[in-house]
Design an enzyme around this catalytic site. Structure first.
Site: not given
Ligand code: PRP
Ligand code: URA
Length: 217
Positions: A208, A211
């Site tokens: 991700d 993130d």
């Protein structure tokens, strides 16, 4: 810098350079920490911007050197716009500004619903008088293509005509979808990866992007 056009999805271009590929491998590594991840995103973005701006138009202008006047090329028209797709596109902006310091910076807020993977628009701010400006949409990840299509739709419905989409990793499923929705919009990536997994993540990918960039996992 070599650049490979896709044989079928002809708006898709893979930028190939040993430095770019090396940095991309470091970016993918799960052991790369937040600081290095962000530095790599910036460096890769600077390498990409050199290639994706290669068609910017020039105009001749009179320049006075210390010795004489001469006509020399400078960029024509209004300043280009870097459109960061929130959140992860923010990480690419400084890399672009390294080579285009006077470019304008715009933002579009999009997040994917974790279940449907449909993008949701929550913010949009571009410069006034954007119709004739060149836009570079920045988002490190093109996965299902939903976010890219939504961002391009929104720009087109705002009157913008000159649009390129720049990402770091792309999945074939998303590239195909964007090709059918917007064949006129050039797509650039450092790498076309293998495929999406069941949750819509790119394989082998890098995880991700938002993130890892912001440390929110
Ligand atoms: C990620 C990524 C893209 C999008 C790509 O953002 O930065 O914007 O997913 O996926 P798609 O091609 O399937 O639309 P995300 O929606 O996770 O939001 P975030 O940046 O706020 O974490
Ligand atoms: N968004 C990400 O950040 N990573 C993926 O692999 C797909 C979408």
């Amino acid at each position: 810098m070599p650049i490979k056009q896709h044989a079928v999805f002809t708006n898709f271009h893979e930028v190939q350079h040993p430095l770019l590929q090396h940095k991309l491998s470091l970016l993918r590594d799960r052991n790369t920490d937040k600081k290095e991840f962000n530095e790599l995103i910036g460096e890769i973005s600077t390498l990409l911007v050199y290639e994706v701006t290669k068609d910017l138009p020039l105009i001749n202008k009179v320049i006075d050197t210390p010795l004489e006047s001469c006509e020399m090329p400078v960029l024509a028209g209004k300043k280009p716009v870097i459109l960061a797709v929130l959140r992860a596109g923010i990480g690419m902006v400084d890399g672009f500004l390294n080579l285009m310091p006077s470019a304008r910076v715009a933002h579009i807020g999009l997040y994917r619903d974790e279940t449907t993977l449909e993008p949701h628009l929550y913010y949009f701010k571009i410069p006034s008088h954007s119709k004739d400006r060149q836009f570079y949409i920045c988002d490190p990840m093109l996965a299902t293509g939903g976010s890219a299509i939504r961002a391009i739709d929104k720009l087109k419905s705002s009157g913008v005509r000159k649009i390129s989409f720049v990402c770091i990793l792309a999945a074939p499923e998303g590239v195909e979808r964007v090709f059918h929705a917007h064949p006129d919009v050039p797509l650039f990536a450092a790498k076309l990866d293998r495929k999406l997994n069941k949750k819509g993540y790119i394989l082998p990918g890098l995880g991700d992007a938002g993130d890892r960039m912001f440390g929110t996992k």
